[in-house]
Design a protein around this motif. Structure first.
Motif, PDB file in Angstrom:
ATOM      1  N   ARG A 134       1.325  -1.177  -0.173  1.00 11.72           N
ATOM      2  CA  ARG A 134      -0.133   0.119  -0.569  1.00 11.72           C
ATOM      3  C   ARG A 134       1.158   1.504  -0.142  1.00 11.72           C
ATOM      4  NH1 ARG A 134      -4.884  -0.086   1.926  1.00 11.72           N
ATOM      5  NH2 ARG A 134      -5.985   2.100   1.733  1.00 11.72           N
ATOM      6  N   GLU A 135       2.034   1.020   0.589  1.00 12.83           N
ATOM      7  CA  GLU A 135       2.799   2.325   0.622  1.00 12.83           C
ATOM      8  C   GLU A 135       3.283   2.907  -0.662  1.00 12.83           C
ATOM      9  OE1 GLU A 135       5.468  -1.428   1.024  1.00 12.83           O
ATOM     10  OE2 GLU A 135       3.410  -0.962   2.631  1.00 12.83           O
ATOM     11  N   ASN A 136       3.641   1.566  -1.441  1.00  6.57           N
ATOM     12  CA  ASN A 136       4.239   2.156  -2.627  1.00  6.57           C
ATOM     13  C   ASN A 136       3.051   2.998  -3.686  1.00  6.57           C
ATOM     14  OD1 ASN A 136       6.540   0.424  -1.716  1.00  6.57           O
ATOM     15  ND2 ASN A 136       6.299  -1.527  -3.405  1.00  6.57           N
ATOM     16  N   ALA A 137       1.719   2.855  -3.360  1.00  4.64           N
ATOM     17  CA  ALA A 137       0.902   3.203  -4.157  1.00  4.64           C
ATOM     18  C   ALA A 137       0.492   4.805  -3.670  1.00  4.64           C
ATOM     19  CB  ALA A 137      -0.561   2.162  -3.901  1.00  4.64           C
ATOM     20  N   GLN A 138       0.658   4.687  -1.751  1.00  3.60           N
ATOM     21  CA  GLN A 138       0.889   6.136  -1.756  1.00  3.60           C
ATOM     22  C   GLN A 138       1.491   6.687  -2.070  1.00  3.60           C
ATOM     23  OE1 GLN A 138       0.154   4.435   2.525  1.00  3.60           O
ATOM     24  NE2 GLN A 138      -2.219   4.938   2.500  1.00  3.60           N
ATOM     25  N   ALA A 139       2.589   6.254  -1.983  1.00  7.02           N
ATOM     26  CA  ALA A 139       3.943   7.112  -2.088  1.00  7.02           C
ATOM     27  C   ALA A 139       3.827   7.543  -4.100  1.00  7.02           C
ATOM     28  CB  ALA A 139       5.239   6.504  -1.990  1.00  7.02           C
ATOM     29  N   LEU A 140       3.198   6.548  -4.584  1.00  5.36           N
ATOM     30  CA  LEU A 140       3.545   6.805  -5.900  1.00  5.36           C
ATOM     31  C   LEU A 140       2.117   8.536  -6.347  1.00  5.36           C
ATOM     32  CD1 LEU A 140       3.676   6.056  -8.933  1.00  5.36           C
ATOM     33  CD2 LEU A 140       1.872   5.097  -9.219  1.00  5.36           C
ATOM     34  N   ILE A 141       1.266   8.489  -5.485  1.00  4.81           N
ATOM     35  CA  ILE A 141      -0.134   9.405  -5.699  1.00  4.81           C
ATOM     36  C   ILE A 141       0.861  10.654  -5.363  1.00  4.81           C
ATOM     37  CG2 ILE A 141      -1.889  10.226  -4.592  1.00  4.81           C
ATOM     38  CD1 ILE A 141      -2.643   8.005  -5.906  1.00  4.81           C
ATOM     39  N   ARG A 142       1.860  10.649  -4.121  1.00  2.00           N
ATOM     40  CA  ARG A 142       2.245  11.742  -3.116  1.00  2.00           C
ATOM     41  C   ARG A 142       3.479  12.379  -4.225  1.00  2.00           C
ATOM     42  NH1 ARG A 142       2.485   8.562   2.006  1.00  2.00           N
ATOM     43  NH2 ARG A 142       0.477   9.079   3.147  1.00  2.00           N
ATOM     44  N   LYS A 143       3.885  11.362  -4.795  1.00  2.00           N
ATOM     45  CA  LYS A 143       5.452  11.857  -5.439  1.00  2.00           C
ATOM     46  C   LYS A 143       4.519  12.991  -6.701  1.00  2.00           C
ATOM     47  CE  LYS A 143       6.927   9.422  -9.680  1.00  2.00           C
ATOM     48  NZ  LYS A 143       6.954   8.430 -10.630  1.00  2.00           N
ATOM     49  N   TYR A 144       3.311  12.397  -7.465  1.00  2.00           N
ATOM     50  CA  TYR A 144       2.635  13.854  -8.459  1.00  2.00           C
ATOM     51  C   TYR A 144       2.217  15.137  -7.618  1.00  2.00           C
ATOM     52  CZ  TYR A 144       3.362   9.898 -11.706  1.00  2.00           C
ATOM     53  OH  TYR A 144       3.505   9.076 -13.056  1.00  2.00           O
ATOM     54  N   CYS A 145       1.987  14.821  -6.986  1.00  2.00           N
ATOM     55  CA  CYS A 145       1.613  16.099  -5.605  1.00  2.00           C
ATOM     56  C   CYS A 145       2.671  16.432  -5.463  1.00  2.00           C
ATOM     57  CB  CYS A 145       0.520  15.370  -4.782  1.00  2.00           C
ATOM     58  SG  CYS A 145      -1.029  14.588  -5.132  1.00  2.00           S
ATOM     59  N   GLU A 146       3.386  16.319  -5.070  1.00  2.00           N
ATOM     60  CA  GLU A 146       5.027  17.203  -4.652  1.00  2.00           C
ATOM     61  C   GLU A 146       5.913  17.205  -5.757  1.00  2.00           C
ATOM     62  OE1 GLU A 146       6.840  13.752  -2.360  1.00  2.00           O
ATOM     63  OE2 GLU A 146       4.960  14.034  -0.621  1.00  2.00           O
ATOM     64  N   GLN A 147       6.050  17.054  -6.771  1.00  2.00           N
ATOM     65  CA  GLN A 147       6.083  17.712  -8.132  1.00  2.00           C
ATOM     66  C   GLN A 147       5.887  18.699  -8.739  1.00  2.00           C
ATOM     67  OE1 GLN A 147       6.354  14.209 -11.264  1.00  2.00           O
ATOM     68  NE2 GLN A 147       7.747  13.485 -10.513  1.00  2.00           N
ATOM     69  N   SER A 148       4.287  19.011  -8.288  1.00  2.00           N
ATOM     70  CA  SER A 148       3.157  19.364  -8.960  1.00  2.00           C
ATOM     71  C   SER A 148       3.910  21.653  -7.590  1.00  2.00           C
ATOM     72  CB  SER A 148       2.017  19.195  -8.441  1.00  2.00           C
ATOM     73  OG  SER A 148       1.549  20.666  -9.439  1.00  2.00           O
ATOM     74  N   PHE A 149       3.286  20.425  -6.241  1.00  2.00           N
ATOM     75  CA  PHE A 149       3.528  21.468  -5.416  1.00  2.00           C
ATOM     76  C   PHE A 149       4.940  22.355  -5.415  1.00  2.00           C
ATOM     77  CE2 PHE A 149       4.364  23.095  -1.201  1.00  2.00           C
ATOM     78  CZ  PHE A 149       3.853  24.249  -0.872  1.00  2.00           C
ATOM     79  N   SER A 150       6.601  21.026  -5.897  1.00  2.00           N
ATOM     80  CA  SER A 150       7.327  21.927  -5.815  1.00  2.00           C
ATOM     81  C   SER A 150       8.171  22.572  -6.690  1.00  2.00           C
ATOM     82  CB  SER A 150       8.868  20.945  -5.885  1.00  2.00           C
ATOM     83  OG  SER A 150       8.249  20.829  -7.297  1.00  2.00           O
ATOM     84  N   SER A 151       7.010  22.848  -8.266  1.00  2.00           N
ATOM     85  CA  SER A 151       7.020  23.464  -9.898  1.00  2.00           C
ATOM     86  C   SER A 151       6.419  24.863  -9.394  1.00  2.00           C
ATOM     87  CB  SER A 151       6.561  22.678 -10.561  1.00  2.00           C
ATOM     88  OG  SER A 151       5.427  22.838 -10.612  1.00  2.00           O
ATOM     89  N   ASP A 152       5.332  24.828  -8.139  1.00  2.00           N
ATOM     90  CA  ASP A 152       4.384  25.978  -8.283  1.00  2.00           C
ATOM     91  C   ASP A 152       5.578  26.644  -7.319  1.00  2.00           C
ATOM     92  OD1 ASP A 152       2.162  25.157  -9.735  1.00  2.00           O
ATOM     93  OD2 ASP A 152       1.036  24.636  -7.870  1.00  2.00           O
ATOM     94  N   VAL A 153       6.154  26.145  -5.873  1.00  2.00           N
ATOM     95  CA  VAL A 153       7.163  27.089  -4.811  1.00  2.00           C
ATOM     96  C   VAL A 153       8.274  27.556  -6.137  1.00  2.00           C
ATOM     97  CG1 VAL A 153       8.714  26.697  -3.714  1.00  2.00           C
ATOM     98  CG2 VAL A 153       6.477  25.701  -3.451  1.00  2.00           C
ATOM     99  N   GLY A 154       8.462  27.066  -7.600  1.00  2.00           N
ATOM    100  CA  GLY A 154       9.418  27.846  -7.842  1.00  2.00           C
ATOM    101  C   GLY A 154       9.654  28.920  -9.027  1.00  2.00           C
ATOM    102  N   LEU A 155       7.875  28.234  -9.141  1.00  2.00           N
ATOM    103  CA  LEU A 155       7.383  29.710  -9.854  1.00  2.00           C
ATOM    104  C   LEU A 155       6.746  31.160  -8.957  1.00  2.00           C
ATOM    105  CD1 LEU A 155       4.949  27.526 -12.254  1.00  2.00           C
ATOM    106  CD2 LEU A 155       7.007  28.861 -13.085  1.00  2.00           C
ATOM    107  N   THR A 156       6.518  31.331  -7.804  1.00  2.00           N
ATOM    108  CA  THR A 156       6.340  31.450  -7.200  1.00  2.00           C
ATOM    109  C   THR A 156       7.755  32.903  -6.711  1.00  2.00           C
ATOM    110  OG1 THR A 156       4.403  30.761  -6.216  1.00  2.00           O
ATOM    111  CG2 THR A 156       4.836  32.164  -4.886  1.00  2.00           C
ATOM    112  N   ALA A 157       8.605  31.695  -7.013  1.00  2.00           N
ATOM    113  CA  ALA A 157       9.997  32.610  -6.144  1.00  2.00           C
ATOM    114  C   ALA A 157      10.885  33.099  -7.327  1.00  2.00           C
ATOM    115  CB  ALA A 157      10.465  31.616  -5.941  1.00  2.00           C
ATOM    116  N   CYS A 158      10.379  33.251  -8.721  1.00  2.00           N
ATOM    117  CA  CYS A 158      11.717  33.826  -9.681  1.00  2.00           C
ATOM    118  C   CYS A 158      10.735  35.137  -9.394  1.00  2.00           C
ATOM    119  CB  CYS A 158      10.671  33.250 -10.851  1.00  2.00           C
ATOM    120  SG  CYS A 158      11.715  31.259 -11.050  1.00  2.00           S
TER     121      CYS A 158
END
Length: 158
Positions: A134-158
């Motif tokens: 189950r943790e593998n499936a949860q990690a996959l979902i989180r990976k996509y969510c965190e990638q999106s969140f970190s790209s937002d942070v990068g755009l905001t900081a510019c």
């Protein structure tokens, strides 16, 4: 003449939504049965066939960040999606989401509770009854969510 109320989701969708809720924290929101035209905008150069499909297509689950920016679409698959017609609709939806740069995962229950989460490039299988992997499936979902969140942070900081 009468109008009857019906459930927004079926039993399978309900289980999948409950599972998705275990994958994300409170900074993300899960939306169900969302029309693609509510979270994507069309470019005039898009193919006419995709344009027509765009306005009639829904996603099963859309995960957004705290600012309601789409992070991930999860499309729930069943044997209904095995038909050629359904495969063509899924292909069009995948094309639109790829053009919008919104990740897409498919979920499908097989073999007595084995949940398959997959994209074109990866797949994770977990057992919803025993919790195995189950943790593998949860990690996959989180990976996509965190990638999106970190790209937002990068755009905001510019």
């Amino acid at each position: 003449m009468s109008v009857k109320v019906r459930r927004l989701v079926n039993a399978y969708e309900e289980r999948m939504l409950e599972f998705l809720q275990t994958c994300v924290d409170d900074s993300y929101k899960i939306h169900t049965q969302v029309s693609v035209c509510q979270f994507c905008e069309l470019d005039d150069s898009i193919d006419w066939e995709l344009k027509r499909f765009f306005f009639s297509s829904n996603v099963d689950a859309l995960i957004t960040n705290h600012d309601y920016k789409p992070c991930l679409v999860v499309d729930f698959q069943s044997s209904y999606h095995d038909s050629d017609e359904a495969k063509e609709r899924d292909r069009k939806k995948a094309t639109i989401l790829a053009l919008a740069e919104i990740p897409l995962l498919y979920s499908r229950l097989k073999d007595f509770g084995l949940l398959h989460l997959y994209s074109q490039s990866e797949e994770v299988v977990c057992n919803l009854f025993t919790g195995n992997r189950r943790e593998n499936a949860q990690a996959l979902i989180r990976k996509y969510c965190e990638q999106s969140f970190s790209s937002d942070v990068g755009l905001t900081a510019c």
